[in-house]
Scaffold this motif. Structure first.
Motif, short mmCIF file in Angstrom:
data_model
loop_
_atom_site.label_atom_id
_atom_site.label_comp_id
_atom_site.label_asym_id
_atom_site.label_seq_id
_atom_site.Cartn_x
_atom_site.Cartn_y
_atom_site.Cartn_z
N VAL A 47 10.63 -23.05 61.62
CA VAL A 47 10.41 -21.63 61.90
C VAL A 47 9.31 -21.09 60.99
CG1 VAL A 47 11.43 -19.33 61.77
CG2 VAL A 47 12.72 -21.20 62.81
N LEU A 48 9.40 -21.38 59.69
CA LEU A 48 8.39 -20.87 58.75
C LEU A 48 6.99 -21.37 59.09
CD1 LEU A 48 10.29 -21.22 55.35
CD2 LEU A 48 9.64 -19.11 56.52
N ASN A 49 6.87 -22.65 59.40
CA ASN A 49 5.57 -23.19 59.77
C ASN A 49 5.04 -22.54 61.03
OD1 ASN A 49 5.19 -24.95 57.62
ND2 ASN A 49 6.38 -26.56 58.59
N GLY A 50 5.90 -22.33 62.00
CA GLY A 50 5.48 -21.65 63.23
C GLY A 50 5.05 -20.22 62.98
N VAL A 51 5.73 -19.56 62.07
CA VAL A 51 5.38 -18.17 61.74
C VAL A 51 4.01 -18.10 61.08
CG1 VAL A 51 5.98 -16.22 60.25
CG2 VAL A 51 7.72 -17.33 61.62
N TYR A 52 3.73 -19.03 60.18
CA TYR A 52 2.41 -19.04 59.52
C TYR A 52 1.30 -19.11 60.56
CZ TYR A 52 4.86 -20.10 55.12
OH TYR A 52 5.68 -20.07 54.03
N VAL A 53 1.43 -20.00 61.51
CA VAL A 53 0.40 -20.17 62.53
C VAL A 53 0.34 -18.96 63.45
CG1 VAL A 53 -0.31 -21.56 64.51
CG2 VAL A 53 0.52 -22.68 62.44
N THR A 54 1.50 -18.53 63.93
CA THR A 54 1.54 -17.42 64.87
C THR A 54 1.01 -16.14 64.25
OG1 THR A 54 3.42 -18.42 66.00
CG2 THR A 54 3.05 -16.08 66.39
N GLY A 106 -1.40 -12.11 64.53
CA GLY A 106 -1.15 -11.00 63.62
C GLY A 106 0.34 -10.81 63.36
N PRO A 107 0.65 -10.11 62.28
CA PRO A 107 2.05 -9.92 61.89
C PRO A 107 2.86 -9.04 62.83
CG PRO A 107 0.63 -8.65 60.46
CD PRO A 107 -0.27 -9.49 61.33
N ARG A 141 6.86 -11.07 64.11
CA ARG A 141 7.70 -9.99 63.57
C ARG A 141 9.19 -10.25 63.82
NH1 ARG A 141 6.19 -8.35 68.52
NH2 ARG A 141 7.64 -7.16 69.78
N ARG A 142 9.51 -11.18 64.69
CA ARG A 142 10.90 -11.48 65.02
C ARG A 142 11.48 -12.63 64.18
NH1 ARG A 142 11.74 -8.60 69.64
NH2 ARG A 142 9.90 -8.15 70.88
N THR A 143 10.75 -13.05 63.18
CA THR A 143 11.16 -14.19 62.37
C THR A 143 12.51 -14.01 61.71
OG1 THR A 143 8.85 -14.66 61.93
CG2 THR A 143 10.46 -15.69 60.48
N GLY A 144 12.74 -12.87 61.12
CA GLY A 144 14.00 -12.63 60.41
C GLY A 144 15.21 -12.78 61.33
#
Length: 66
Positions: free
Chosen positions: A28-35, A40-41, A46-49
């Motif tokens: 998830v974290l790696n995907g969030v970095y790329v996305t 953009g955030p 923004r749904r990571t949490g």
């Protein structure tokens, strides 16, 4: 990265398999970095949490938590 995921609660989240949960949180974290970099955030990142919480709840056999 595994230490980061454990620090996010994988080790203490009552998970039956904390190592699997840590691996899933790393993905998830790696995907969030790329996305977040690409879209953009305020995009899907923004749904990571919520996604991380759902993974933890499911790993702790609490899928119906709000």
């Amino acid at each position: 990265m595994r230490e980061v995921a454990h620090g996010l609660g994988a080790a203490d989240a009552c998970a039956a398999d904390p190592e699997q949960l840590a691996d899933e949180l790393i993905l998830v974290l790696n995907g969030v970095y790329v996305t977040a970099t690409v879209l953009g955030p305020q995009g899907p990142a923004r749904r990571t949490g919520e996604l991380a919480r759902r993974l933890i709840w499911t790993a702790c056999d609490e899928p119906d938590r709000p």
